[in-house]
Design an enzyme around this catalytic site. Structure first.
Site, PDB file in Angstrom:
ATOM      1  N   ASP A 320       0.838  -1.214   0.000  1.00  0.00           N
ATOM      2  CA  ASP A 320       0.000   0.000   0.000  1.00  0.00           C
ATOM      3  C   ASP A 320       0.866   1.255   0.000  1.00  0.00           C
ATOM      4  OD1 ASP A 320      -2.280  -1.566   0.030  1.00  0.00           O
ATOM      5  OD2 ASP A 320      -2.490  -1.496   2.217  1.00  0.00           O
ATOM      6  N   CYS A 355       9.158   1.814   5.463  1.00  0.00           N
ATOM      7  CA  CYS A 355       7.892   1.216   5.904  1.00  0.00           C
ATOM      8  C   CYS A 355       8.109  -0.143   6.566  1.00  0.00           C
ATOM      9  CB  CYS A 355       6.957   1.100   4.705  1.00  0.00           C
ATOM     10  SG  CYS A 355       5.381   0.322   5.047  1.00  0.00           S
ATOM     11  N   SER A 364       3.600   3.247   9.634  1.00  0.00           N
ATOM     12  CA  SER A 364       4.971   3.022   9.187  1.00  0.00           C
ATOM     13  C   SER A 364       5.290   3.703   7.861  1.00  0.00           C
ATOM     14  CB  SER A 364       5.217   1.521   9.060  1.00  0.00           C
ATOM     15  OG  SER A 364       4.321   0.959   8.127  1.00  0.00           O
TER      16      SER A 364
HETATM   17 NA    NA Z   1       5.269  -1.697   8.169  1.00  0.00          NA
END
Ligand code: NA
Ligand code: ADP
Length: 376
Positions: A320, A355, A364
């Site tokens: 994402d 992330c 994150s």
């Molecule tokens: Na993460």
């Protein structure tokens, strides 16, 4: 696409919003068993919300279009605080917010129950003449597959017929083979898949029923050749030739008559990085030099994952983060009127590295300035 636009690019994300509840357990609950969790963590999630949040973290204007129940007002507020325009997030009084109940076992195993809840509400489903989606002022559209497909399709086809909206689709969770074969690929600008999803697409496009369900193109290549079959079978994470196989897979997809040759394709490969195919670059390079490569695989670009400077912590939401940063990069390029795809992708990979060094899905995703610092 107009190049004289004055307004700042604006992204619309039409997608899901969830509450993720993590129950930390000694082991996954067995049938009939009752155990206590050692802790419970509640986080905002859903691919639509995660990706919209990532676009905002990347410093770009983003509107989220979706639904929550009254139990999800805090998620809406959190998104707004993160810079997402939540003016199109509806709060439904008699629906529950989408839920993911995640059993997270000490040995790292996961088990998830999903409830779509408000995500499956269709804005004008009661009306027989539902209005087409409003894309006024929208330059970029980002879609996933955690809401009714009919809604995703109406946004995508509106973007396609506008001729001026760049669209990105991340088919997660995967569509059925039949949905994939009937998908309006010609309306799409960019597809983002992981290696498993790429394999699913190829399989759907090459299954025996594929050639009969699209009779007009029966003669031009839907029957898989042996090469294509190998590609489908070989797309598993443990394959040492994963990158080469995925390259072939992208080209097979590009040439498949169910697909559109104008769609750009990015395949994320976890810790191995990404492959990318830009049909626009491709047509430019073909016209620039008459000598196209004899073996098509050179046309697919590869970039390794961003280097981690801290230990790997949690890969949740990396996909994402990638999707949000990618469309933000396209927006930046459109506004600047210049910029190459590779530098957009390197920014995405750096964002993803940060992330996965941090816990959580939304929490994150790094800000653009942290990404710039790491890139410097
Ligand atoms: Na993460
Ligand atoms: P998805 O969750 O959609 O399958 P991926 O796992 O491919 O997505 O992750 C998206 C991107 O995040 C990768 O292309 C890579 O850049 C980064 N990434 C994911 N896992 C790791 C990892 N273990 N180490 C470094 N980077 C990673």
């Amino acid at each position: 696409m107009s190049s004289t636009s004055s307004a700042e690019p604006k992204c619309l994300v039409r997608g899901s919003i969830n509450i993720d509840e993590f129950f930390h357990l000694p082991h996954i609950v067995r049938p009939g068993e009752t155990i206590s969790s050692t802790s419970l963590t509640k986080r905002a999630g859903g691919k639509g919300a995660n990706q919209a949040f990532a676009v905002a973290r990347a410093g770009r204007q983003v509107v989220l279009d979706g639904c929550v129940g009254s139990d999800g007002v805090w998620v809406k507020e959190m998104l707004e605080k993160g810079g997402v325009d939540v003016g199109r997030v509806q709060v439904l009084e008699d629906e529950l917010t989408g839920r993911a109940i995640i059993q997270s076992a000490a040995d790292g195993e996961n088990s998830i129950v999903l409830h779509a809840g408000a995500n499956y509400h269709l804005p004008s489903s009661s009306s027989t003449h539902s209005l087409p989606p409003n894309l006024d002022g929208i330059t970029h559209l980002l879609l996933q597959n955690e809401i009714p497909l009919s809604s995703t399709l109406s946004y995508l086809t509106s973007a396609g017929s506008s001729g001026s909206v760049t669209s990105v689709f991340n088919p997660s969770p995967m569509l059925t083979p039949d949905q994939l074969r009937h998908f309006p690929w010609k309306d799409l600008s960019w597809l983002i898949v992981n290696e498993g999803e790429l394999g699913d697409l190829l399989l759907a496009f090459s299954s025996p029923s594929a050639s009969s369900s699209q009779c007009s193109s029966a003669e031009d290549g839907n029957v898989p050749n042996s090469d294509e079959k190998d590609v489908v079978g070989a797309l598993d994470e443990n394959s040492s030739t994963l990158i080469e196989d995925a390259k072939k897979g992208i080209l097979a997809l590009h040439r498949n008559s169910f697909f559109s040759p104008y769609v750009g394709v990015i395949c994320t490969l976890g810790s191995k990085g990404i492959l990318y195919f830009d049909p626009i670059l491709e047509s430019e390079s073909i016209s620039a030099s008459a000598s196209a490569s004899p073996n098509g695989t050179e046309q697919v670009g590869y970039l390794p994952a961003g280097k981690l400077v801290n230990p790997l912590k949690d890969t949740t939401g990396a996909g994402d983060c990638f999707a949000g940063y990618f469309i933000a990069g396209l927006m930046e390029r459109q506004e600047a009127g210049t910029g190459d795809l590779e530098s957009i992708l390197k920014t995405c990979l750096t964002a993803c590295a940060i992330c996965v060094e941090n816990q959580g899905a939304m929490e994150s995703v790094p800000s653009r300035s942290s990404v710039n610092e790491r890139l410097a």
